[in-house]
Design an enzyme around this catalytic site. Structure first.
Site, mmCIF file in Angstrom:
data_model
loop_
_atom_site.group_PDB
_atom_site.id
_atom_site.type_symbol
_atom_site.label_atom_id
_atom_site.label_comp_id
_atom_site.label_asym_id
_atom_site.label_seq_id
_atom_site.Cartn_x
_atom_site.Cartn_y
_atom_site.Cartn_z
ATOM 1 C CB THR A 46 -0.920 -0.005 1.241
ATOM 2 O OG1 THR A 46 -1.707 -1.192 1.207
ATOM 3 C CG2 THR A 46 -1.827 1.207 1.266
ATOM 4 C CG HIS B 72 -0.602 0.572 -4.304
ATOM 5 N ND1 HIS B 72 -0.130 0.140 -5.518
ATOM 6 C CD2 HIS B 72 -1.131 -0.521 -3.690
ATOM 7 C CE1 HIS B 72 -0.370 -1.170 -5.640
ATOM 8 N NE2 HIS B 72 -0.966 -1.588 -4.543
#
Lengths: 352, 352, 352, 352
Positions: D45, D48
Site C-alpha cells: 500500500t 501505491h
C-alpha cells in the site's frame, strides 16, 4: 487362497484370559471384504476384555475373537464390492453405523445410535483373517509404513480429539499420557499448537510425553501444578484441554487449568460417575465441553492419512514390542504393567 | 437535573432483607453515563441477595445497592462520551469486561476473567439513578416497549443460550420453566425449532410454559417421561437441551433425553457439585456441552433487539406485578412463593 | 404388480419438446427400489431440457426420461434392500454420490465430484415408475401432505441455502422470487429472520413474495432500492443475501446491499460468467460467499421434514396446476410464460 | 522526553514521490499513546501511495505522513490510559473501528463500516513518533525479536487468512508469493497443512516460496499446472485456496484448482472488476469464499504472538534491507523492482 481354518485369539469364557484357537476362516456376504491381517495392535479395551472387568462383563459375549486395530491385505471380496480389490493394503473403521438413525442422517455417523463394533460386538482382528463391510474399508496410502497403518484406529481417536476445535496457536493441556494421549501430543504439535502441557502420574510416561513433543510434562501430584500452568499462560490457563486419562482427579485438575471460554475435549473413559463443579468449571467459565467418540467417518481418516503421508507426526517413541499372536500372554502382561506404548501382533508371520 | 439525593434499595447488613434508603445520586467519570431508571426487574440473583444465601455471603459486600435489570433515560454523560446523549432511552450490559485478558482479546468478552458486575460488585439499578460506562450502554429501539426493555438482561441470557448452536428444525427440551426458561421457550419457538418439550415441577409454571409456546410440558416426576420424549423423537431423544433449572435431577434427566451427538447448553446454576455419568451422557454420546454465561457483547443484544422489534417473541404471559420501589417486600415475597414471571419496579414513579 | 410397460415423458431428440412414450418398466438391481410415482413436479431444469438450451445440449443424452422431483409408493425392492418396504410412501435424493471421492470422505457428499443425477444423467420420474438406489430413498413422514412431498427436492435447495449460516434475527434479502426464492422466504420467515426483503422484476411474483412472508418486495429497477434497504437497516445493509435469480444485475445489487461481514449464499445459476467487484463486494467487505448445490445428505432432509411436519412453512401460495402427464405441453407453456409456482404431474392417475 | 519536532516521511503533493520533512511531534488526547518508532516496514500500500496510483488518488489526502507497519517504545500516555505504560515495547492495530456499527456490535470489528486507518486516513508511522489510541496498542512479548514485531500488520493478514478455516491436514494452494503470500506459506506450514503448492510468475519469488516451506512452487504459465495439482491431490484439487496475488488470471486458476466443497480465502486486491465463472467455480463447486480484510481484533494478534513466541514461523528468508528513513528513495525503488521481501526503516537510529 485362504485355508479353511485359521488361528484366532478368542475370549472363550466369562473370566480373565484368552485362548489361541483354531477356527474356521469367517464367511462373508456380498458387500463384505475378507482381509488377511498383517499387523494388529492392542487397545486398552482389549486389556479390559482380557482382564474381564465390569464393562466387559456387560458388553462382551464369549466365545468371540477380539481385537479392532489392524492393517492387512484384501484376500477376497463379496460379489457387490466394487471399490476394493484383492491385494489392496487396508485398514478399517471398526464402528459400523446403521445409516438411518438421526445422527447418521445428520452427518454424525460416528455417534450412530445403533453402532456395532467389530472386535467387540462381533469377531475382530486378533486372527489371521477378519471380515469387514466394504464401506468400512480404508485403503492405506503407499507412503504410510505398516506399523503406522496398524494403529489408525487409536490415532484416529487422537486426531478426532485434537481437531475437534481450533488447535493452531492454542495453549494445550493433555491430561494422561497413555497411548492416545501421547499420540494427541504428536498431533497437536504437528498442527501448530502453542505451549503444550502434559500431566501424567507415571514418570516413564512423562518421559515419553516429552519425547512426543510436550513442552512440559507435569506430575499431577505437584502442589504447584496449577500455579505453573497459570504462570506460563499469563494467568489465563490453557485454551484447550484434551482429557485422555478418564481419571476424576485429572478431569478436575484439567478443568481447573482451563481458561474462561476454553475448549475441553473428553476422550478418556471414567470407570464411575464423576462429580463436577459445573458452575465454576463449565457454566461461569463459558466452556465448551465435547464428548469424543470414535473417528469421524471419514473426515478423521482423511486427516490422519495426510498427516502421516507428509511425515508430520512424530510417532516412533510410541512403539514397543512386535510379536506373533502366540505370545499374547506376554503382550498383555507387558501392557498391564502400566507401560505406555503400542504392542503389535503379527498373526500371519513375523514382522518386517 | 437530578436532585442531589435519591432513594435506593440497599443491602445494608450481612443478613436477610434490604432497606429503602436515601443516598447521594452517584458521581460519574468522564467515560460514564448517568441513567434515570424507568423500570427495573427482579432477577433470581436478587432473591439470593435479599435472602442472603451462601453465594451472597461470599460475593456481596454491604452496604450496596443491588439490581441489574433495567431501562431508563440518560440523564447526564461524562466529558469523553460521544455515542450516547441525554434523553436517549437505554438499557445496559451490566457485565463490565476488562478488555485485555485473553478471553477479551479472543473475542469472548462475555467470559472476561476480570469481569465486574454492576448491581453485584458495585451499586446497581434498584434506585432512581444508576451509573454505567458508556461502552456498556445499549440504546433501545423505539419499537420496543418499556416493559420489554426492562428485561433485556435475562432475555439476553435466553437468546444467548438458544442461539448458541443450531435451533431451526431441532427438537428441543427446556428443563426448568422459571423466567429465563420461559423466555427460552419463546425464543426457540420464534427461531423455528421443531418439537419443544419443557419439564417443570411446578404445575403453574407448566401452564406458563405452554402459553409461551412449548408443545408439551412434562412433570419430571412422571415415570414415563423418558419414554414419552423418545417416542415423540423416533427413539433418538432431543437434538438440543437447554438447561435452565440448575437442579441435579433435571440435569441428569435432560442429558438422558439428549440424542447421540446432541447439544446441551447449560445456564441454570446448581448450588452444589453435580455427579455426572460422563461416559454415557457426554463421551459416548458425542455430546457438545456449552456453559452459558451472560450475553455476547454485543451480538446477543443485536439479536434480541431484532427479535423484539419485529414482534417475534411471545413474552406477555411472563409479566406479573408492576410496583413502586417502596413495595419491595411484597415483590420479594411474591417471587419467593415460587411463582414464575417478572416483577417490575418503577423507582421514578408509577408504571404506565 | 406393475405391468411390463408404462407411460413416460421422454426427450427423444436433440431439439425442443418432449414425447409421451410407452416404454418398459425399468429393471432394478439388488440395492435398488422401484417406486410408483404419485406426483412429480416440474423444475426450471426441466424447462431447460424441454426448451433444449445450451446447457441441455451439453449434458442431456436423448432418448431419456426426465423429471427429478417426485413422491410415490414403493412398488418393489431389490434383494439386498432392508431399510425400505413395499408400500412405503417416499421421495428421493436424486443426486447419487460416489462415496469415495474426497468431498464424500470429508462429510460433503452433496458436492461429490462424481455425482450422477437421476432425471438428468439417467431416466427420471416423469413416468409411472422410477428406479432409485435404496440409500437415496427418503421416507415421508405421515404428517406431510402429498403435494409437499412432491417438491422436497427444490424445497431442500431452499432449506440448504437458508440454513447454510445463521438466519434467526438476521436481516435477509432474497434476490429472485421464482419457486425456490419463494420457498426460501417461507423458510427464512419460519426460522426467525428479522426484516425480510425480496427483489423481483415480475410484479406477480412480488405479490407472491409478500404472500409467502416477505416484509417488503422491491422492484430491482427502483432507483431508490439501495437507499430503502440501507435505511431499513440503519445504514448497514442486510446480514444475509440469498441469491436465487442467477441474474448478474441481481447478484451485483445483492452484494451492494450486503453489509460488511455479511453472508451471501448463492443458488441461482447465471448463464454466463459474471463480472464482480471483488474488492468492494467481497474482500474489503469481509463477506462470506457460499456456493449452494443440492441438499446436504441427509441433514437438509431431516430439517425440512421437521419444518413441514410441524407446520412451520407457509407453502400454499406456491402451488398452481395439478395435471395428468398427458397435459405436459400445457404445463410447460404455462411455466414458460414466466409465472412462478409449482405445477404437479400425476402419472398414475388424477390428483386427490 | 521527545523534542518538539521530528522527521517524518510525508506525501506532500498529489503526485509520485514523498518528502522527508521536519514536523511537530504530534499531539495526543487523553485516551491516546505516543510511541517512539523503532522499526517500520513498507507495505505494498505504501508503494501505491508513493507511486500515486488510482486508488491513492481517491483515498489519500496530502499532506500526510504514511506508513502503518511498525514497532516501538511507548514515550507518553494520555491521562485516561491505564493499560499501557511508558517504556512498553509495542506495535498497534492500525485499523481504528467505531465500536457501534452493526459489524462492530456483531463481534466483527475488523470489518467496521466506519473504519479509519492510521497511515492512510491520518498520520502514520514513517516518522520518529506516531500517536495510537490506547485500545489499539498491542504489547510485544519479550520473546519476539524486533524485526518480527515490525511486521505484525502484514503477518496478521497472513495469519487471518490461513486460520479463517481449517488448515491442518489440508492441501493448500497459495497464489502469489509477495510478502503476505510468503508469510502465509510459513503460517500454513506451521499449522500442519498437508501438501502446500505456491504459484508465482517471478522465479526469484518461487525460490523464496520454497525457502518459506512450500512443497512445490509452480509457474502459472506452465500449461501442465492444473494437471500437476490434480495428480498430486488424487484428482480432487486443493482443499484450500489462499489468494494473495489480486491477479485475475491467478484467481481464475486458483478456483480451477480448488476441490468441490473447498475453501477460498481472498486477500489479494484486484485493480479492476474480475470476471468469474460463478457456476462452476463457486455454486456447483459448493465452495466457501471468504473476503479477508485486516486482522481480527484481537484474536489474530493473540494467534500470531503465540506462533512467533514459540518459534513456529520460518520468517527469516523474508527480510531484506534495513535502512534509515533518509534512504527512502532507495527503499521504494528496490521494492518497485519486484523483489519480494520486507524492507525496514529505522526512524530513530540505526538497526541493531
Amino acid at each position: 487362497m485362504p485355508a479353511s481354518t485359521m488361528m484366532a485369539l478368542r475370549k472363550m469364557r466369562p473370566q480373565r484370559g484368552a485362548n489361541l484357537e483354531s477356527v474356521s476362516v469367517p464367511a462373508f456376504g456380498p458387500t463384505d471384504v475378507l482381509v488377511r491381517v498383517r499387523a494388529a495392535s492392542i487397545c486398552g479395551t482389549d486389556l479390559h476384555i482380557y482382564g474381564w472387568d465390569r464393562w466387559s462383563q456387560s458388553r462382551i459375549h464369549p466365545p468371540m475373537t477380539f481385537g479392532h486395530e489392524f492393517c492387512g491385505a484384501v484376500e477376497k471380496i463379496g460379489d457387490e464390492v466394487a471399490t476394493v480389490r484383492p491385494g489392496d493394503f487396508v485398514s478399517a473403521e471398526m464402528h459400523v453405523n446403521c445409516g438411518h438413525c438421526r445422527p447418521c442422517r445428520m452427518g454424525q455417523p460416528h455417534v450412530c445410535q445403533n453402532v456395532r463394533i467389530i472386535g467387540i460386538d462381533s469377531d475382530g482382528c486378533f486372527a489371521e483373517f477378519v471380515v469387514i463391510p466394504a464401506r468400512n474399508i480404508w485403503k492405506i496410502d503407499p507412503a504410510i509404513p505398516e506399523h503406522h497403518a496398524a494403529i489408525l484406529d487409536p490415532l484416529g481417536n487422537a486426531v478426532h480429539t485434537v481437531l475437534a476445535g481450533p488447535i493452531a496457536a492454542q495453549n494445550v493441556l493433555v491430561t494422561g499420557a497413555g497411548p492416545i494421549g501421547l499420540m494427541s501430543i504428536a498431533v497437536a504439535r504437528a498442527c501448530g499448537c502453542a505451549m503444550l502441557f502434559a500431566t501424567e502420574v507415571n514418570p516413564h510416561r512423562r518421559e515419553l510425553a516429552l519425547k512426543m513433543g510436550a513442552d512440559v510434562a507435569l506430575d499431577p501430584a505437584d502442589p504447584a501444578i496449577l500455579a505453573k500452568v497459570r504462570e506460563a499462560t499469563e494467568g489465563a490457563g490453557v485454551d484447550v484441554l484434551l482429557e485422555m486419562s478418564g481419571h476424576p482427579a485429572a478431569i478436575h485438575q484439567g478443568f481447573e487449568m482451563l481458561r474462561q471460554g476454553g475448549r475441553a475435549s473428553l476422550l478418556g473413559i471414567p470407570k464411575d460417575p464423576v462429580t463436577f463443579d459445573l458452575v465454576n468449571d463449565v457454566i461461569f467459565k463459558g466452556a465448551t465441553v465435547q464428548g469424543i467418540y470414535g473417528r469421524k467417518m471419514f473426515e478423521t481418516w482423511v486427516q490422519m492419512t495426510e498427516l502421516l503421508k507428509h511425515g508430520r507426526l512424530n510417532l516412533e517413541p510410541l512403539f514397543r514390542e512386535r510379536m506373533p499372536l502366540e505370545k499374547f500372554a506376554d503382550a498383555f502382561s507387558l501392557l498391564e504393567s502400566g507401560q505406555a506404548g503400542k504392542v503389535l501382533f503379527y498373526p500371519n508371520g513375523s514382522p518386517k
